[in-house]
Enzyme design. Structure first.
Site, short mmCIF file in Angstrom:
data_model
loop_
_atom_site.label_atom_id
_atom_site.label_comp_id
_atom_site.label_asym_id
_atom_site.label_seq_id
_atom_site.Cartn_x
_atom_site.Cartn_y
_atom_site.Cartn_z
N LYS A 69 -8.62 1.75 4.04
CA LYS A 69 -7.28 1.14 3.36
C LYS A 69 -6.23 1.87 3.89
CE LYS A 69 -6.25 -0.04 -1.81
NZ LYS A 69 -6.60 -0.07 -2.99
N SER B 26 -6.78 -4.14 -5.13
CA SER B 26 -6.02 -4.07 -4.26
C SER B 26 -6.77 -3.82 -2.88
CB SER B 26 -5.01 -3.24 -4.48
OG SER B 26 -5.61 -1.67 -4.56
N SER C 224 -9.70 -1.55 -8.33
CA SER C 224 -9.40 -2.18 -6.96
C SER C 224 -10.61 -1.93 -5.80
CB SER C 224 -8.17 -1.33 -6.42
OG SER C 224 -7.02 -1.87 -6.87
N1 GLN Z 1 -4.88 -4.40 -10.73
C1 GLN Z 1 -4.66 -3.06 -10.96
C2 GLN Z 1 -3.42 -2.61 -11.04
O1 GLN Z 1 -2.62 -3.27 -10.47
C3 GLN Z 1 -5.55 -2.10 -10.60
C4 GLN Z 1 -5.18 -1.68 -9.24
C5 GLN Z 1 -5.89 -0.68 -8.63
O2 GLN Z 1 -7.04 -0.34 -8.91
N2 GLN Z 1 -5.24 -0.06 -7.42
O3 GLN Z 1 -2.95 -1.59 -11.77
#
Ligand code: GLN
Length: 478
Positions: free
Chosen positions: A72, A147, A171
């Site tokens: 990532k 994400s 994510s």
């Molecule tokens: N959707 C969640 C957020 O925006 C989780 C994102 C993540 O795990 N990086 O915080």
């Protein structure tokens, strides 16, 4: 050579069916032909160099040697552009490599490139990336989840044998569920965060996105464990996780928390996961309904805490130290303000505003402190639960992959979608998403298994037994 798991690719290398260079070339072709927008950059030269080294050593006893993967784009790799999905880091080349990535590279892993992510990992659909949305390989009009959308889509579409993502509030698990891959969110501190661009430092975790549970165990073997470069990694033994892979789950106690099947969770998703739980039962698990009444407080507590932490983590991007600098400023304060204004997208700006507010002297007690207390209560609720059961089984997301654009203008709807994953990050416990089936429309649905802190072995054990009894993980998008 395509469609391989780590275990299969490793066997192929051992048997001399192909070389690491051949394997890497095949995956590079797919990564370069990427029509999903899952890669932000392809590191072809480096990959071929690493593959050559693996071939010349010719020792494939450690399973990740010579196997092409991606990271990532939050993960720092020395000399390689690391954007965190943000315009503000465009062109930024770190001076060092993340500790866990160093562990992978030291074992001979081949880095194909850096994959797309929501900006600074803030999002649940990969639509907040400054490098454009990623398409779900099962339905290109839909999001891959976020994400870690790039890592998950690339693994599902065979653009890499495996990938590494990060999970702050879902994510890894949610894109794994949306793309039908395995995704492991580890216990907080199990894998060092050193060199991984921070979203919310007391929540961020690093973990594998793979095609099988066995592969996840193999990757975890390499990346887990204490690091001198990350003081939040405790000195907890790293077992051989592949030893946990055992089909016999007789007597394992599985709790089914009723709050995870409540209103808002789509019927089709519920049915698929309930069928998954029946499979566990048929394999000899003891299943019972349980209750986690604090679940309803997870979203507000989570979003107050992560946005607070994010607002301070974003302070370092000032247009001077890294990446983007405005062309249009005459004095220092103007450089900061314009660079940040131009460099950050809406979701990051929202985090900075919300987090600055909840941390401000006048509101700290009412918001941040209260949310921190709720977090503690949720953690205790999970600790108590795991005196009673070995694992919890739930859906990962209330619904399968949604359409690109469907929720992006409604942050509250987007945040609410994290109801089944964020409690796990508040509790700091590990959880695994395994492919559990498909909807009528052919969209993947994952089942989430949750265990107590540092019980990744239990998750891999139950996940493996489930996988051996089902064939969802073998299906590939056309
Ligand atoms: N959707 C969640 C957020 O925006 C989780 C994102 C993540 O795990 N990086 O915080």
């Amino acid at each position: 050579m395509e469609n391989l798991t780590i275990a299969e690719a490793n066997q192929g290398l051992k048997d001399g069916k192909f070389t690491s260079v051949e394997l890497t070339q095949a995956y590079l072709e797919k990564a370069k032909a990427d029509d999903l927008n899952s890669y932000i950059s392809v590191t072809e030269e480096m990959a071929l160099e690493q593959a050559k080294t693996a071939d010349s050593k010719g020792d494939f006893t450690t399973p990740l040697t010579g196997i092409p993967m991606n990271l990532k784009d939050l993960v720092c790799v020395k000399g390689t552009q690391t954007t965190a999905g943000s315009k503000i880091l465009k062109g930024f080349k770190p001076a060092y490599t993340a500790d866990f990535a160093e562990r992978l590279l030291n074992t001979g892993a081949v880095l194909l490139g850096k994959t797309n992510t929501d900006e600074f990992a803030m999002g649940g659909s990969n639509e907040t990336s400054a490098y454009g949305p990623v398409k779900n390989p099962w339905d290109k009009e839909r999001v891959p989840g976020g994400s870690s959308g790039g890592p998950a889509a690339s693994v599902a579409a065979d653009q890499a044998v495996y990938a590494i993502g990060s999970d702050t509030g879902g994510s890894i698990r949610q894109p794994a569920s949306f793309c039908s891959t395995v995704g492991l969110k580890v216990t907080y501190g199990r894998v060092p965060r050193h060199g991984v661009t921070a979203y919310a430092s007391s929540f961020d975790t690093i973990g594998p996105i793979t095609k099988t549970v066995e592969d996840a165990a193999m990757v975890l073997n390499t990346i887990a464990g204490k690091s001198d470069k990350d003081s939040t990694t405790p000195d907890v033994d790293v077992p051989d996780y592949t030893k946990a892979l055992n089909k016999d789950i007789k007597g394992i106690k599985v709790g089914v928390p009723k709050e995870f099947f409540a209103e808002g969770v789509e019927e089709e998703t519920k049915k698929i996961v309930e069928a998954g739980i029946e499979t566990l039962k048929a394999l000899g698990a003891e299943v019972k309904e349980v209750s986690l009444p604090l679940t309803k407080y997870a979203i507000p507590a989570y979003y107050i805490l992560v946005k607070s932490e994010a607002s301070t983590n974003m302070a370092r991007y000032d247009g001077v130290k890294y990446g983007h600098t405005t062309d249009d400023a005459k004095e220092l304060l103007e450089i900061y303000m314009k660079s940040r204004g131009e460099g950050f997208g809406d979701e990051v700006k929202r985090a900075i505003m919300l987090g600055t507010y909840t941390l401000s002297a006048g509101y700290f007690d009412a918001y941040y402190l209260k949310a921190a207390k709720v977090r503690n209560l949720i953690k205790q609720e999970y600790e108590k639960m795991f005196e009673e059961v070995d694992v919890l089984a739930t859906p990962v997301s209330p619904f399968p992959a949604f359409k690109i654009g469907e929720k992006i203008d409604d942050p509250v709807a987007m945040y609410s979608a994290d109801i089944l994953t964020t409690p796990i990050n508040l509790a700091g416990v590990p959880a695994l998403s395994v492919p559990a089936g498909f909807t009528e429309a052919g969209l993947p649905v994952g089942m989430q298994l949750i265990a107590k802190q540092f019980a990744e072995e239990t998750l891999l054990h139950v996940g493996y037994a489930f996988e051996q009894a089902t064939d969802f993980h073998t299906k590939r998008p056309s």
